[in-house]
Each structure stands twice: as C-alpha cells, then as structure tokens.
Design a protein around this motif. Structure first.
Motif, PDB file in Angstrom:
ATOM      1  N   ASN A 200      42.170   5.323  10.840  1.00 33.30           N
ATOM      2  CA  ASN A 200      41.752   5.068  12.235  1.00 33.30           C
ATOM      3  C   ASN A 200      40.855   6.177  12.770  1.00 33.30           C
ATOM      4  N   GLU A 201      39.825   6.523  12.033  1.00 34.12           N
ATOM      5  CA  GLU A 201      38.955   7.624  12.444  1.00 34.12           C
ATOM      6  C   GLU A 201      37.595   7.124  12.908  1.00 34.12           C
ATOM      7  N   SER A 202      37.522   5.943  13.487  1.00 37.47           N
ATOM      8  CA  SER A 202      36.207   5.394  13.818  1.00 37.47           C
ATOM      9  C   SER A 202      35.438   6.299  14.783  1.00 37.47           C
ATOM     10  N   ALA A 203      36.157   7.061  15.603  1.00 33.38           N
ATOM     11  CA  ALA A 203      35.458   7.930  16.550  1.00 33.38           C
ATOM     12  C   ALA A 203      34.923   9.199  15.889  1.00 33.38           C
ATOM     13  N   SER A 204      35.615   9.698  14.872  1.00 28.77           N
ATOM     14  CA  SER A 204      35.138  10.931  14.208  1.00 28.77           C
ATOM     15  C   SER A 204      34.138  10.644  13.104  1.00 28.77           C
ATOM     16  N   LEU A 205      34.221   9.460  12.525  1.00 28.51           N
ATOM     17  CA  LEU A 205      33.435   9.175  11.318  1.00 28.51           C
ATOM     18  C   LEU A 205      31.922   9.419  11.474  1.00 28.51           C
ATOM     19  N   PRO A 206      31.287   8.949  12.580  1.00 30.96           N
ATOM     20  CA  PRO A 206      29.846   9.219  12.701  1.00 30.96           C
ATOM     21  C   PRO A 206      29.521  10.711  12.683  1.00 30.96           C
TER      22      PRO A 206
ATOM     23  N   SER B 241      45.886  13.128  16.595  1.00 28.61           N
ATOM     24  CA  SER B 241      46.408  13.342  15.257  1.00 28.61           C
ATOM     25  C   SER B 241      46.985  12.032  14.720  1.00 28.61           C
ATOM     26  N   LYS B 242      46.712  11.751  13.441  1.00 29.86           N
ATOM     27  CA  LYS B 242      47.197  10.503  12.861  1.00 29.86           C
ATOM     28  C   LYS B 242      48.513  10.702  12.125  1.00 29.86           C
ATOM     29  N   TYR B 243      48.975  11.944  12.143  1.00 25.77           N
ATOM     30  CA  TYR B 243      50.261  12.244  11.526  1.00 25.77           C
ATOM     31  C   TYR B 243      51.336  12.025  12.574  1.00 25.77           C
ATOM     32  N   SER B 244      52.220  11.090  12.364  1.00 27.69           N
ATOM     33  CA  SER B 244      53.309  10.922  13.316  1.00 27.69           C
ATOM     34  C   SER B 244      54.320  12.034  13.053  1.00 27.69           C
ATOM     35  N   PHE B 245      55.218  12.220  13.994  1.00 30.64           N
ATOM     36  CA  PHE B 245      56.228  13.254  13.846  1.00 30.64           C
ATOM     37  C   PHE B 245      57.056  13.000  12.584  1.00 30.64           C
TER      38      PHE B 245
ATOM     39  N   HIS C  42      49.088   4.136   3.396  1.00 31.55           N
ATOM     40  CA  HIS C  42      49.983   4.754   2.418  1.00 31.55           C
ATOM     41  C   HIS C  42      50.339   6.180   2.801  1.00 31.55           C
ATOM     42  N   GLY C  43      49.697   6.717   3.830  1.00 25.01           N
ATOM     43  CA  GLY C  43      49.957   8.106   4.230  1.00 25.01           C
ATOM     44  C   GLY C  43      48.926   9.055   3.626  1.00 25.01           C
ATOM     45  N   HIS C  44      48.706  10.146   4.323  1.00 24.40           N
ATOM     46  CA  HIS C  44      47.655  11.101   3.963  1.00 24.40           C
ATOM     47  C   HIS C  44      47.714  11.571   2.505  1.00 24.40           C
ATOM     48  N   GLN C  45      48.918  11.958   2.039  1.00 24.27           N
ATOM     49  CA  GLN C  45      49.021  12.519   0.689  1.00 24.27           C
ATOM     50  C   GLN C  45      48.642  11.498  -0.391  1.00 24.27           C
ATOM     51  N   LEU C  46      49.020  10.266  -0.182  1.00 24.60           N
ATOM     52  CA  LEU C  46      48.696   9.243  -1.176  1.00 24.60           C
ATOM     53  C   LEU C  46      47.235   8.821  -1.073  1.00 24.60           C
ATOM     54  N   ALA C  47      46.716   8.806   0.154  1.00 22.32           N
ATOM     55  CA  ALA C  47      45.293   8.496   0.319  1.00 22.32           C
ATOM     56  C   ALA C  47      44.458   9.544  -0.413  1.00 22.32           C
ATOM     57  N   LEU C  48      44.874  10.804  -0.269  1.00 18.58           N
ATOM     58  CA  LEU C  48      44.172  11.876  -0.972  1.00 18.58           C
ATOM     59  C   LEU C  48      44.307  11.711  -2.485  1.00 18.58           C
TER      60      LEU C  48
ATOM     61  N   GLN D 263      56.085  11.445   9.892  1.00 18.59           N
ATOM     62  CA  GLN D 263      55.306  11.759   8.682  1.00 18.59           C
ATOM     63  C   GLN D 263      55.278  13.262   8.421  1.00 18.59           C
ATOM     64  N   LEU D 264      55.136  14.038   9.518  1.00 18.58           N
ATOM     65  CA  LEU D 264      55.119  15.497   9.364  1.00 18.58           C
ATOM     66  C   LEU D 264      56.452  15.978   8.794  1.00 18.58           C
ATOM     67  N   PHE D 265      57.525  15.389   9.310  1.00 12.10           N
ATOM     68  CA  PHE D 265      58.856  15.748   8.859  1.00 12.10           C
ATOM     69  C   PHE D 265      59.028  15.423   7.386  1.00 12.10           C
ATOM     70  N   ARG D 266      58.526  14.244   7.007  1.00 12.01           N
ATOM     71  CA  ARG D 266      58.665  13.830   5.614  1.00 12.01           C
ATOM     72  C   ARG D 266      57.894  14.780   4.693  1.00 12.01           C
ATOM     73  N   LEU D 267      56.719  15.190   5.162  1.00  8.41           N
ATOM     74  CA  LEU D 267      55.906  16.121   4.371  1.00  8.41           C
ATOM     75  C   LEU D 267      56.677  17.432   4.177  1.00  8.41           C
ATOM     76  N   ALA D 268      57.265  17.921   5.272  1.00  3.85           N
ATOM     77  CA  ALA D 268      58.028  19.165   5.203  1.00  3.85           C
ATOM     78  C   ALA D 268      59.230  19.001   4.258  1.00  3.85           C
ATOM     79  N   TYR D 269      59.897  17.869   4.359  1.00  3.58           N
ATOM     80  CA  TYR D 269      61.029  17.574   3.482  1.00  3.58           C
ATOM     81  C   TYR D 269      60.591  17.557   2.026  1.00  3.58           C
ATOM     82  N   ASN D 270      59.454  16.905   1.775  1.00  2.48           N
ATOM     83  CA  ASN D 270      58.949  16.841   0.405  1.00  2.48           C
ATOM     84  C   ASN D 270      58.670  18.229  -0.131  1.00  2.48           C
ATOM     85  N   GLY D 271      58.126  19.095   0.730  1.00  4.70           N
ATOM     86  CA  GLY D 271      57.860  20.465   0.315  1.00  4.70           C
ATOM     87  C   GLY D 271      59.160  21.139  -0.097  1.00  4.70           C
TER      88      GLY D 271
END
Ligand code: UDP
Ligand code: MG
Length: 316
Positions: free
Chosen positions: A14-20, A206-210, A73-79, A212-220
């Motif tokens: 959902n970055e249509s505003a930043s993409l240009p 920010s496109k990271y929901s709370f 799929h979330g940032h990490q999987l998109a990457l 998602q951030l928590f899950r990332l921290a947990y994964n770490g």
C-alpha cells in the motif's frame, strides 16, 4: 545476456503515495552511477493502486523488475521473494519502499563491498519515530544482543548491501519464520556497519501493525536465542531452592521454637505464583512446538502471482 550487476530490492505494501517519489529518486540514482542496475519491486498484496503503478512502470522502463505476491505475506517474506527474484550478479541492495532508507547510499556501500566485505549493513544513528516506539526498538535490540547466540549488530535493520554469494546462501535457507537481519549475521563472512540517519516516511503511515512488529521481535528472540528454554530450567531450579529453604526453616522452627502457625494466604500466594510460572513455561514450549509445526508443513514461503521482467535481458 546482459545481467544487471546490482539489484535494488524494495518491498511495497500500500505504498501508492510513496512510490512516485521512490521511482524518481531511484531513476536519478541509476542515471548517476556507471553500473548496470535493476530495481526489483515486490507488491506484497497491496489493496491500493501500488500494483497498477508497478505494472505500468515495469512495462515502460526495462530497469524495473516487478514481482506480485498472491496476498499480503508480510515484509520479511516479501523481501525473501525479492531476494529470490533479483538477478544482480555482484550485489543486492535492500531498502524500504517508503524512502526511510536513502537509496543514495548505494555508492558508499558499494565501495565497501569492493574493499572485500560481503555484507555492508546500515546502522541507525537516530530514529525519527515517537518516543514509545523508539524506546521499544532500543530495548529490544539490546535484549536480543544479550541473549542471542549470533552476534546481531545493534540498531541495524534489513537495510544493507549483500554480495551475491550471501544472497545465494540466504535463498537456500528454508526457515519459515524469518528474521532476515539475524540470518544475515549468522551467515558470517566479512561484515561492516555504516552509520546513517534514518529519514522520516515519505508518505502514508507505517505498514507494520503492532502485531507484526511483535511477531518480528518474537522471531528474533525465539529463532536466534536459546534463552527462553534455558530460562525455564533456571526458573524451575530457583523455585525448588526457595521451597527447600522454606522447608528447612519450618523444620528448624518446629524443632526448636515450637511456633509454626503458618498462614493460608502464603499458601495461596505460592500456588498462584507457581501456576503462573508453569503456564509461562508451557507457553514457551508451545512457541517452539508451533515453530516446528509450521516448519514441518513444508509449505512454500510465499506465492508469486505474477512477475514482469524485461524480455531482452532474459534472452540467452
Ligand atoms: N511492507 C510490506 N509488507 C507488510 C508491511 C510492510 O511489504 O506487510 C513494506 C512497506 O511497504 C515498506 C517496508 O515494508 O516498504 C517497511 O515497512 P514500514 O515502513 O511500514 O515499517 P517501519 O519503517 O514503520 O518499521
Ligand atoms: Mg518505514
């Protein structure tokens, strides 16, 4: 075949505003450097017109290589999808799509790579988020560093330039719950950090929901530390010691002082406390079981719906 030397990889949700703005900055960057560069954009199931803009871009500019995932799929999987699609023969430059990571640093990072480093990662000097988020990040990175068995550098995210061989290894790592910056550290080779000032988001939120951030921290924490499971034995051991000491005092009191009126409240307190400890212990085991469960399904990590790539560059 004229393969690009460098792939710039950026996930978009959902970055249509930043993409240009991103495209403008990237075009300027590519024009200023004497390197063959491709830009790999990954649409992580956007619901605005990000994918439409990407489609137009990929069809008009051969330097843009666009990958569309089947859903978010979330940032990490998109990457992860971007790293797999990138064809850069020398290096892959990972940035965020909201221009918080200035792409202009590519030149400086590339020089380091040429000096013989395999991973050049960015270290944030200052963050421009609100106080709570900043403190959260600060504490999390320090906690992870103190308990992790991999030396994950402080205050560095996914923003990095990695060599082709490091990217190949990352692509071969099948882990389902991905914490890419940890995997990058785990791989090893010569790595170096470069400080930079993290900018504010170009547009949007920010496109990271709370969650998602928590899950990332947990994964770490769960993927790069044995601490939680060690902590359980430690807590159990401590509980047994306390119980023994308590038992011994009661016996001594009984033998020599005869006054053992013991409170009911104390009993209740101990029961509640240790039921809590046991539940936490079960939760921690559950966390590991869950990871084994998902990994054992052996599902693909993400699903690519569509990919647009310059035909000329694919021809052999
Ligand atoms: N992103 C993504 N999928 C998601 C969430 C985020 O691809 O589910 C992308 C997003 O478009 C951005 C990058 O990941 O390019 C970083 O996300 P964001 O800026 O929202 O995170 P923050 O900088 O706030 O940590
Ligand atoms: Mg951001």
């Amino acid at each position: 075949m004229n393969l690009p030397q460098i792939s710039i990889v950026a996930p978009l949700y959902n970055e249509s505003a930043s993409l240009p703005h991103l495209v403008e900055r990237l075009n300027r960057l590519m024009d200023s450097l004497a390197l063959r560069i491709e830009v790999v954009l990954i649409d992580d199931g956007s619901r605005d017109d990000t994918s439409l803009q990407m489609r137009q871009l990929a069809l008009t500019d051969a330097r843009y290589h666009c990958v569309f995932l089947s859903r978010n799929h979330g940032h990490q999987l998109a990457l992860t999808a971007g790293l797999a699609a990138a064809r850069g023969t020398e290096a892959l430059f990972i940035i965020d799509g909201d221009l918080q990571d200035p792409p202009e640093l590519l030149d400086e990072f590339y020089k380091k790579l040429q000096e013989g480093y395999d991973v050049v990662y960015a270290v944030r000097r200052k963050r421009k988020e609100n106080f709570i988020k900043r403190s959260g990040y600060y504490l999390f990175y320090r906690l992870l560093k103190s308990i992790s068995y991999v030396d994950i550098p402080l205050d560095s995210g996914d923003f990095a330039l990695i060599s082709r061989r490091v990217a190949d290894i990352m692509n071969q790592m099948p882990e389902e719950s991905r914490y890419l910056r940890g995997m990058r550290s785990w791989i090893g080779f010569k790595q170096v950090g470069i400080e930079y000032e993290r900018s504010e988001r170009m547009a949007g939120e920010s496109k990271y929901s709370f969650k998602q951030l928590f899950r990332l921290a947990y994964n770490g924490i769960f993927n790069f530390s044995e601490f939680p499971i060690k902590f359980m034995s430690w807590a159990g051991g401590t509980a047994i010691c306390i119980a023994l000491i308590y038992f011994i005092t009661v016996v001594i009191k009984k033998l020599f002082f005869e006054d053992i009126i013991e409170g009911f409240t104390a009993l209740l307190f101990v029961i509640i406390l240790f039921s809590g400890v046991q539940l936490i212990a079960l939760g921690i085991i559950g966390e590991y079981v869950l990871r084994i469960f998902f990994q054992s399904k052996n599902r693909p990590l993400y699903i690519v719906k569509d990919e647009i790539i310059d035909k000329e560059s694919v021809k052999k």
